[in-house]
Design an enzyme around this catalytic site. Structure first.
Site, short mmCIF file in Angstrom:
data_model
loop_
_atom_site.label_atom_id
_atom_site.label_comp_id
_atom_site.label_asym_id
_atom_site.label_seq_id
_atom_site.Cartn_x
_atom_site.Cartn_y
_atom_site.Cartn_z
N HIS A 27 0.83 -1.20 0.00
CA HIS A 27 0.00 0.00 0.00
C HIS A 27 0.87 1.25 0.00
CE1 HIS A 27 0.64 -1.37 4.16
NE2 HIS A 27 0.67 -0.10 4.52
N HIS B 258 0.55 5.16 1.13
CA HIS B 258 -0.24 6.14 1.88
C HIS B 258 -0.22 7.46 1.10
CE1 HIS B 258 0.07 3.95 5.89
NE2 HIS B 258 1.07 3.39 5.22
P1 5GP Z 1 1.75 0.45 7.41
O1 5GP Z 1 2.14 0.58 8.87
O2 5GP Z 1 1.74 -1.00 7.00
O3 5GP Z 1 2.55 1.32 6.49
O4 5GP Z 1 0.28 1.02 7.30
C1 5GP Z 1 -0.86 0.28 7.56
C2 5GP Z 1 -2.03 1.24 7.59
O5 5GP Z 1 -3.22 0.47 7.50
C3 5GP Z 1 -2.13 2.04 8.89
O6 5GP Z 1 -2.08 3.44 8.58
C4 5GP Z 1 -3.48 1.62 9.49
O7 5GP Z 1 -4.17 2.70 10.08
C5 5GP Z 1 -4.22 1.08 8.28
N1 5GP Z 1 -5.18 0.04 8.60
C6 5GP Z 1 -4.97 -1.07 9.38
N2 5GP Z 1 -6.07 -1.82 9.43
C7 5GP Z 1 -7.01 -1.21 8.67
C8 5GP Z 1 -8.38 -1.51 8.35
O8 5GP Z 1 -8.95 -2.50 8.77
N3 5GP Z 1 -9.03 -0.62 7.53
C9 5GP Z 1 -8.42 0.49 7.03
N4 5GP Z 1 -9.15 1.29 6.24
N5 5GP Z 1 -7.13 0.81 7.32
C10 5GP Z 1 -6.44 -0.03 8.13
#
Ligand code: 5GP
Ligand code: ZN
Length: 133
Positions: free
Chosen positions: A99, A101
């Protein structure tokens, strides 16, 4: 992937606030509530991160990032975006489905989206010798 939260959002098994989608990708709201307009762009087909995804998937994701970023600026009153990605747990990746952001930005919005680094530990030239391709 059976146990992946973002695969479930992509398929509709779990609800998400879907900003934009096409056949290969989905943009939806991050639930973090850490900053207004925090959006995630994912491929619908599971891959873990930039190290794992094929070039076509990465390209499709970046095209959607561009579509969403243009929309934010042209139609939603924003002026710019920060793009963030963590690939691998070592880099802080918490959800193992690729993903990007998107953080929408306005001048003087007071958001600091840049990581706080503690300063380089090695000489730039010796690091360069290790990294050059
Ligand atoms: P990472 O730490 O992997 O870069 O980002 C993961 C992102 O996924 C975080 O910003 C977190 O808030 C988001 N996230 C985690 N679980 C869910 C979910 O169930 N639904 C949505 N919409 N976002 C999620
Ligand atoms: Zn997945």
């Amino acid at each position: 992937m059976d146990d992946c939260i973002f695969c479930k959002i992509a398929s509709g098994e779990i609800q998400g606030l879907r900003i934009y989608e096409n056949e290969e990708t989905l943009a939806f709201m991050d639930i973090a509530k850490d900053v207004d307009g925090h959006i995630l762009v994912i491929p619908k087909a599971h891959c873990k991160n930039i190290l794992d995804c094929d070039p076509e998937t990465l390209s499709a994701v970046m095209q959607t990032v561009k579509i969403v970023a243009d929309h934010l600026v042209e139609n939603c009153g924003y002026e710019g975006v920060n793009l963030l990605n963590a690939s691998d747990e070592s880099a802080g990746q918490s959800v193992p489905h690729f993903h990007i952001h998107i953080i929408p930005r306005k001048r003087d919005d007071g958001i600091d989206a840049w990581p706080k680094f503690e300063g380089a530990k090695e000489d730039i030239h010796s690091v360069f010798e290790k990294l050059k391709m």
